[in-house]
Design an enzyme around this catalytic site. Structure first.
Site, PDB file in Angstrom:
ATOM      1  CE  LYS A  40      -7.882 -23.510  34.877  1.00  0.00           C
ATOM      2  NZ  LYS A  40      -8.065 -23.239  33.443  1.00  0.00           N
ATOM      3  N   GLY A  41      -7.692 -17.486  38.350  1.00  0.00           N
ATOM      4  CA  GLY A  41      -8.274 -16.478  39.231  1.00  0.00           C
ATOM      5  C   GLY A  41      -8.134 -15.090  38.634  1.00  0.00           C
ATOM      6  CG  LEU A 222     -21.974 -28.148  27.444  1.00  0.00           C
ATOM      7  CD1 LEU A 222     -23.388 -28.312  26.885  1.00  0.00           C
ATOM      8  CD2 LEU A 222     -21.551 -29.430  28.167  1.00  0.00           C
ATOM      9  CB  ALA A 224     -17.700 -24.937  19.838  1.00  0.00           C
ATOM     10  CG  ASP A 247      -5.379 -18.697  22.306  1.00  0.00           C
ATOM     11  OD1 ASP A 247      -5.637 -19.836  22.750  1.00  0.00           O
ATOM     12  OD2 ASP A 247      -4.537 -17.937  22.832  1.00  0.00           O
ATOM     13  CG  ASP A 253      -9.939 -18.608  33.099  1.00  0.00           C
ATOM     14  OD1 ASP A 253     -10.484 -19.473  33.822  1.00  0.00           O
ATOM     15  OD2 ASP A 253      -8.745 -18.667  32.760  1.00  0.00           O
ATOM     16  CB  SER A 283     -12.072 -14.194  25.516  1.00  0.00           C
ATOM     17  OG  SER A 283     -12.476 -15.543  25.577  1.00  0.00           O
TER      18      SER A 283
HETATM   19  P1  ATP Z   1     -10.416 -23.200  28.892  1.00  0.00           P
HETATM   20  O1  ATP Z   1      -9.930 -24.324  29.789  1.00  0.00           O
HETATM   21  O2  ATP Z   1      -9.824 -23.226  27.496  1.00  0.00           O
HETATM   22  O3  ATP Z   1     -10.368 -21.863  29.521  1.00  0.00           O
HETATM   23  P2  ATP Z   1     -12.960 -24.390  29.391  1.00  0.00           P
HETATM   24  O4  ATP Z   1     -12.770 -25.798  28.947  1.00  0.00           O
HETATM   25  O5  ATP Z   1     -12.954 -24.090  30.827  1.00  0.00           O
HETATM   26  O6  ATP Z   1     -11.963 -23.449  28.613  1.00  0.00           O
HETATM   27  P3  ATP Z   1     -15.118 -24.230  27.508  1.00  0.00           P
HETATM   28  O7  ATP Z   1     -16.277 -25.058  27.874  1.00  0.00           O
HETATM   29  O8  ATP Z   1     -14.192 -24.747  26.438  1.00  0.00           O
HETATM   30  O9  ATP Z   1     -14.339 -23.851  28.841  1.00  0.00           O
HETATM   31  O10 ATP Z   1     -15.578 -22.776  27.022  1.00  0.00           O
HETATM   32  C1  ATP Z   1     -16.270 -21.890  27.879  1.00  0.00           C
HETATM   33  C2  ATP Z   1     -17.275 -21.119  27.039  1.00  0.00           C
HETATM   34  O11 ATP Z   1     -16.561 -20.368  26.050  1.00  0.00           O
HETATM   35  C3  ATP Z   1     -18.241 -21.992  26.244  1.00  0.00           C
HETATM   36  O12 ATP Z   1     -19.342 -22.383  27.019  1.00  0.00           O
HETATM   37  C4  ATP Z   1     -18.601 -21.068  25.097  1.00  0.00           C
HETATM   38  O13 ATP Z   1     -19.581 -20.144  25.476  1.00  0.00           O
HETATM   39  C5  ATP Z   1     -17.297 -20.323  24.856  1.00  0.00           C
HETATM   40  N1  ATP Z   1     -16.527 -20.988  23.808  1.00  0.00           N
HETATM   41  C6  ATP Z   1     -15.551 -21.894  23.939  1.00  0.00           C
HETATM   42  N2  ATP Z   1     -15.109 -22.328  22.744  1.00  0.00           N
HETATM   43  C7  ATP Z   1     -15.850 -21.657  21.818  1.00  0.00           C
HETATM   44  C8  ATP Z   1     -15.899 -21.646  20.399  1.00  0.00           C
HETATM   45  N3  ATP Z   1     -15.080 -22.431  19.666  1.00  0.00           N
HETATM   46  N4  ATP Z   1     -16.799 -20.838  19.796  1.00  0.00           N
HETATM   47  C9  ATP Z   1     -17.624 -20.040  20.516  1.00  0.00           C
HETATM   48  N5  ATP Z   1     -17.624 -19.994  21.865  1.00  0.00           N
HETATM   49  C10 ATP Z   1     -16.752 -20.803  22.501  1.00  0.00           C
HETATM   50  O1  RIB Z   2      -7.624 -20.985  31.990  1.00  0.00           O
HETATM   51  C1  RIB Z   2      -6.444 -20.507  31.387  1.00  0.00           C
HETATM   52  C2  RIB Z   2      -5.390 -20.343  32.426  1.00  0.00           C
HETATM   53  O2  RIB Z   2      -5.060 -21.614  32.938  1.00  0.00           O
HETATM   54  C3  RIB Z   2      -4.123 -19.756  31.870  1.00  0.00           C
HETATM   55  O3  RIB Z   2      -4.077 -18.345  32.003  1.00  0.00           O
HETATM   56  C4  RIB Z   2      -3.040 -20.456  32.658  1.00  0.00           C
HETATM   57  O4  RIB Z   2      -2.423 -19.589  33.549  1.00  0.00           O
HETATM   58  C5  RIB Z   2      -3.729 -21.611  33.375  1.00  0.00           C
HETATM   59  O5  RIB Z   2      -3.737 -21.450  34.724  1.00  0.00           O
END
Ligand code: ATP
Ligand code: RIB
Length: 306
Positions: A40-41, A222, A224, A247, A253, A283
């Site tokens: 993450k970092g 939140l 999507a 994906d 991040d 991304s």
């Molecule tokens: P991850 O753990 O997969 O890195 P997360 O759970 O920390 O993600 P999310 O809230 O799922 O974070 O997504 C972060 C931001 O990414 C959302 O607020 C949104 O702006 C964008 N995002 C995530 N999923 C989608 C999607 N399906 N379509 C468009 N934007 C998305």
């Molecule tokens: O947020 C995605 C990251 O979480 C991946 O790159 C993986 O390394 C995990 O730490």
């Protein structure tokens, strides 16, 4: 534009795509494997750097071939490596990532390795860096005593601490009181506050939990649906961009890196959240984590179109 520090994990992502996620005891034949930089970092540091921020990336590696994945990526992207610590005692961290190619849901097992061994001496060497930074962005994949030391140092020098509280791990109220901003996703927000974040009302109550403990700005992602902001002026959801998803691993991040970059350029929080969401939207249209982060020009073009 102010300088920023991203302090956190580097791990090598070992990512496989599969027709479905295996249940315990099941073996599934996957369709694709990729190895690349992650953690993450590191993802957030690269996202902020590519989005145009003046970033100092701080992480810790082992002395092994996986460490070169970080070093080569930083060289290629012309990132400052002055505060990449190393240790002979532990291997560079790894993450095993499985992505369901139909739903794009993922499962991640992370072994932080070297980046969970950041010492007091490592932190002490960051004094000048933190002094010169406007923001420091943290996550919960490194040893928490290191985050606590950095937050203390940042508070001493007026550097604002942003905590992307992922993956969930407990934080003390004392630690929360040192944070300028928290950026959990909805699941982490519920794990920390005990308040289900299913709608705007839930998000507002979770934000109140953080603000009662001294956190100044609350930003909850939140998926999507977008991003909830409680910054003392705005208390609302800013919708996500609608895009074709390939994906979502690392979407959070991408968002945090983009948010940091925009804040460092002096943008108000709602504008910085929109910029972060553009970085995340780009991304999620690509496979991978660090390699999926867009450039500043790509972000600008995306924002101009949407
Ligand atoms: P991850 O753990 O997969 O890195 P997360 O759970 O920390 O993600 P999310 O809230 O799922 O974070 O997504 C972060 C931001 O990414 C959302 O607020 C949104 O702006 C964008 N995002 C995530 N999923 C989608 C999607 N399906 N379509 C468009 N934007 C998305
Ligand atoms: O947020 C995605 C990251 O979480 C991946 O790159 C993986 O390394 C995990 O730490």
């Amino acid at each position: 534009m102010g300088k920023v520090t991203v302090f956190g994990s580097f791990v090598v992502d070992l990512m496989a795509r599969s027709p479905h996620l295996p249940i315990p005891g099941e073996t599934v034949k996957g369709s694709m494997f990729k190895m690349g930089p992650g953690g993450k970092g590191f993802n957030q540091g690269v996202a902020a750097h590519k989005a145009g921020a003046d970033v100092l990336m701080v992480t810790k590696l082992g002395k092994d071939s996986f460490a070169n994945v970080a070093l080569e990526t930083m060289d290629r992207l012309r990132m400052n490596k002055d505060h990449v610590f190393t240790t002979e005692r532990t291997e560079t961290g790894i993450a095993l990532i499985l992505v369901d190619e139909k739903s794009s849901q993922n499962e991640i097992l992370i072994v932080p390795g070297a980046c969970a061994t950041i010492s007091k001496e490592d932190i002490d060497s960051l004094e000048e860096t933190i002094k010169g930074s406007e923001y420091v962005l943290l996550q919960l994949e490194v040893n928490q005593d290191a985050n606590e030391r950095i937050a203390d140092m940042a508070n001493r020098y007026g550097c604002r601490v942003i905590m992307n509280s992922a993956p969930y791990a407990p934080m003390t109220d004392e630690f929360l009181s040192k944070l300028y901003m928290v950026t959990p996703n909805e699941v982490e927000a519920e794990e920390i506050t005990g308040v289900p974040v299913n709608d705007l009302e839930g998000a507002k109550r979770a934000a109140a939990y953080f603000r009662d403990r001294g956190v100044k700005k609350v930003v909850i992602t939140l998926g999507a649906r977008g991003v909830f902001i409680s910054d003392g002026e705005t208390e609302d959801i800013i919708p996500a961009f609608q895009v074709e998803v390939v994906d979502t691993t690392g979407a959070g991040d991408a968002f945090n890196g983009g948010l940091l970059a925009a804040l460092s350029k002096g943008q108000p929080i709602p504008d910085a959240v929109r910029f972060g969401q553009a970085v995340a939207a780009l991304s999620v249209q690509r496979i991978g984590t660090t390699p999926a982060m867009p450039t500043f020009d790509e972000i600008e073009a995306f924002l101009a179109e949407h």
